[in-house]
Design an enzyme around this catalytic site. Structure first.
Site, mmCIF file in Angstrom:
data_model
loop_
_atom_site.group_PDB
_atom_site.id
_atom_site.type_symbol
_atom_site.label_atom_id
_atom_site.label_comp_id
_atom_site.label_asym_id
_atom_site.label_seq_id
_atom_site.Cartn_x
_atom_site.Cartn_y
_atom_site.Cartn_z
ATOM 1 N N CYS A 8 6.239 0.408 3.259
ATOM 2 C CA CYS A 8 7.258 -0.626 3.374
ATOM 3 C C CYS A 8 7.911 -0.527 4.739
ATOM 4 C CB CYS A 8 8.332 -0.430 2.315
ATOM 5 S SG CYS A 8 7.718 -0.643 0.652
ATOM 6 N N GLY A 53 5.136 -5.172 4.811
ATOM 7 C CA GLY A 53 5.336 -5.558 3.425
ATOM 8 C C GLY A 53 5.593 -7.034 3.281
ATOM 9 N N ASN A 74 11.038 4.044 2.594
ATOM 10 C CA ASN A 74 9.606 3.856 2.787
ATOM 11 C C ASN A 74 8.963 5.170 2.367
ATOM 12 O OD1 ASN A 74 7.527 3.855 5.775
ATOM 13 N ND2 ASN A 74 6.990 3.394 3.688
ATOM 14 N N GLY A 75 8.072 5.089 1.413
ATOM 15 C CA GLY A 75 7.418 6.322 0.987
ATOM 16 C C GLY A 75 7.126 6.338 -0.482
ATOM 17 N N TYR A 112 -3.956 1.826 11.142
ATOM 18 C CA TYR A 112 -3.863 0.510 10.503
ATOM 19 C C TYR A 112 -2.452 -0.058 10.405
ATOM 20 C CZ TYR A 112 -3.930 -2.949 6.731
ATOM 21 O OH TYR A 112 -3.754 -4.091 5.989
HETATM 22 P P1 AMP Z 1 -11.837 -2.685 1.637
HETATM 23 O O1 AMP Z 1 -12.289 -4.077 1.504
HETATM 24 O O2 AMP Z 1 -11.258 -2.153 0.358
HETATM 25 O O3 AMP Z 1 -12.857 -1.758 2.221
HETATM 26 O O4 AMP Z 1 -10.595 -2.689 2.626
HETATM 27 C C1 AMP Z 1 -10.783 -2.464 3.986
HETATM 28 C C2 AMP Z 1 -9.897 -3.405 4.770
HETATM 29 O O5 AMP Z 1 -8.568 -3.326 4.301
HETATM 30 C C3 AMP Z 1 -9.891 -3.071 6.237
HETATM 31 O O6 AMP Z 1 -10.168 -4.281 6.895
HETATM 32 C C4 AMP Z 1 -8.490 -2.607 6.540
HETATM 33 O O7 AMP Z 1 -7.999 -3.264 7.686
HETATM 34 C C5 AMP Z 1 -7.669 -3.009 5.358
HETATM 35 N N1 AMP Z 1 -6.849 -1.913 4.847
HETATM 36 C C6 AMP Z 1 -6.967 -0.610 5.030
HETATM 37 N N2 AMP Z 1 -6.022 0.056 4.345
HETATM 38 C C7 AMP Z 1 -5.293 -0.860 3.713
HETATM 39 C C8 AMP Z 1 -4.165 -0.799 2.852
HETATM 40 N N3 AMP Z 1 -3.613 0.349 2.502
HETATM 41 N N4 AMP Z 1 -3.672 -1.965 2.380
HETATM 42 C C9 AMP Z 1 -4.227 -3.142 2.708
HETATM 43 N N5 AMP Z 1 -5.289 -3.260 3.517
HETATM 44 C C10 AMP Z 1 -5.821 -2.141 4.017
#
Ligand code: AMP
Length: 485
Positions: free
Chosen positions: A2, A30, A102-103, A256
């Site tokens: 968050c 968020g 956040n956490g 990310y």
């Molecule tokens: P996936 O389709 O499950 O492999 O998700 C990978 C994609 O989700 C990548 O393009 C990342 O940029 C993004 N991503 C990575 N971690 C998260 C996260 N915690 N929440 C939302 N998106 C994420």
């Protein structure tokens, strides 16, 4: 994951404008819900599900008066999320305190059973912030004197650190001051700054430096792991070291989460991503494969795409156009619907793929849904070869500190070789950054001696107190979508 911001302005000022511009700057942390609490004679709140611009309208500005304010944006959860969980939370009695975090509190369920259960206290939400707030307020109330001093706040923070496990950076206000504390291991970011105006000095604490930038504040510095800040009636910032744990900031923030224009603990996220791309470019060269173009998946992979391509000696091209208006309002009940969402979000430009050996670069691969779909699109666009590259190492373990990543079973890399992953995702080759290379790249961009929390890559949780029970509690919470910090 968050985002938060807290403001302490000069006596006659209104903090709401800075809070809202700050929240807009961390909307990426968020999009599920947003909220603000201010203090002017009494606490005033506006909270709701949705984006900052959807929750707040002009009419709320009149009501949200006062020079003390705290705001929060909540990370999307699976499902709709509960409005009772929207932060900030506050108490009017026995001490007036508002708080946002956040956490993730890893002993939330245990505290519910013991600390709260034994006192017959029933929590009003599924949000772990509530336990932090009660423990903090209870300790503050037991010393209740006026005005609240830095010693009182320190005792309350110490009590939180003793009872509450996990990773949580916290900001908040009382009727007379602003406090903040960074979690004992400093896993979550927390930075503070100030600005001088004709009205007087404003102080702000936020999740990312970008919040301070856009609201016109100068960064003073990041809070250290286990450090607290209190600004009370004397208007002087008091900083105290309360915790004594080693600093272990989350490396996934650089991969990310954070905005590329953020500087976290002295390291530019942009510089870190560029270095990550450069290292992966070298690794690609070492495979002996040949490519014609690097196509980053927007938005996070862009910075790394440029340097990876430079390293390989091919162009970096925008091959996907991201529709930023497809948000999470697009509910995804099943895989088919999820794939349709990805297609609606990322539309390809055929000429960048046709007849080319393309490296598709993403920041990470979690379940593999995005990658599988993207590889499919690249093939439909006539790519000659599709190489999938991730500038982070394979994600293998759940984050227990607040990043909603998925449960153990869902990681595509778990129990598979790179060849098997490539097959699973339909790619000709899959290339991951190695974990040592990834750590070294982020260090090279800033602090050479920093140690990170990299639990999601290696399964070692720095707080050292994670039990199987906690993991299964957190996993079932994720499934039930009650994460709120
Ligand atoms: P996936 O389709 O499950 O492999 O998700 C990978 C994609 O989700 C990548 O393009 C990342 O940029 C993004 N991503 C990575 N971690 C998260 C996260 N915690 N929440 C939302 N998106 C994420």
């Amino acid at each position: 994951m968050c985002g938060f911001i807290s403001i302490f302005g000069p006596p006659e000022s209104n903090a709401i404008h800075d809070v809202l511009s700050g929240l807009l700057a961390i909307q990426h942390r968020g999009q599920d819900a947003a909220g603000v609490v201010t203090f002017h004679d009494r606490f005033q709140a506006k909270k709701g599900l949705g984006l900052v611009r959807e929750v707040f309208q002009d009419k709320h500005m009149q009501r949200l008066r006062g020079h003390l304010a705290v705001g929060h944006v909540r990370y999307p959860t699976v499902g709709l999320g509960e409005d009772t969980d929207v932060q900030p939370f506050w108490l009017d009695y026995p001490v007036g305190v508002a708080m946002a975090h956040n956490g993730n509190v890893t002993n939330f369920h245990e505290l519910k059973r013991t600390y709260f259960g034994q006192r017959n206290i029933h929590l009003g939400s599924n949000c772990d912030l509530e336990v932090v707030l009660y423990v903090f307020a209870d300790a503050l109330m037991r010393r209740a004197k006026h005005p609240v001093t830095v010693d009182d706040v320190q005792v309350a923070v110490q009590e939180v650190f003793t009872r509450v496990k996990g990773a949580y950076s916290v900001v908040g206000i009382t009727s007379e001051g602003m406090y903040a504390f960074r979690d004992p291991y400093g896993i979550k970011p927390c930075i503070y700054g100030k600005k001088e105006t004709p009205e007087g000095t404003f102080y702000a604490v936020a999740s990312e430096s970008v919040v301070l930038d856009v609201a016109g504040y100068q960064v003073v510095r990041d809070l250290k792991a286990g450090e607290m800040l209190w600004i009370g009636k004397d208007r002087v910032p008091h900083i105290r070291q309360v915790g004594d744990k080693p600093h272990r900031p989350c490396i996934f923030e650089y991969v990310y989460f954070a905005r590329p224009d953020a500087v976290l603990d002295g390291t530019s996220v942009h510089a870190a991503r560029m270095e990550l791309g450069r290292r992966l470019g070298k690794a690609f060269r070492a495979t002996g494969l040949e490519a014609d173009v690097v196509i980053p998946v927007p938005e996070s992979a862009r910075n790394a795409g440029v340097t990876m391509a430079e390293e390989i000696g091919v162009p970096c091209r925008e091959g996907f156009v991201k529709n930023r208006y497809v948000g999470r309002t697009f509910i995804m009940p099943n895989d088919k619907a999820r794939q349709a969402t990805i297609r609606a979000k990322l539309n390809p430009i055929r000429s960048e793929f046709e007849g080319r050996r393309v490296i598709i670069l993403d920041d990470s691969i979690v379940r593999g849904n995005t990658s599988r779909q993207i590889v499919k699109i690249a093939r439909q666009m006539g790519a000659a070869k599709v190489y999938l590259a991730s500038y982070s190492a394979p994600l293998l373990f759940p984050c227990l500190y607040g990043i909603d990543m998925s449960t153990k079973r869902e990681f595509v890399a778990r129990g598979r070789t790179n060849e098997e992953i490539a097959k699973e995702l339909g790619a000709d080759h899959v290339l991951y950054q190695t974990l040592p290379e990834m750590v070294d790249a982020v260090r090279a961009a800033g602090n050479r001696s920093i140690e990170f929390c990299k639990a999601c890559f290696e399964g070692i949780y720095p707080t050292g107190d994670i039990t199987e029970q906690m993991i299964s509690d957190i996993e079932s919470d994720r499934m039930a979508a009650s994460n709120c910090g």
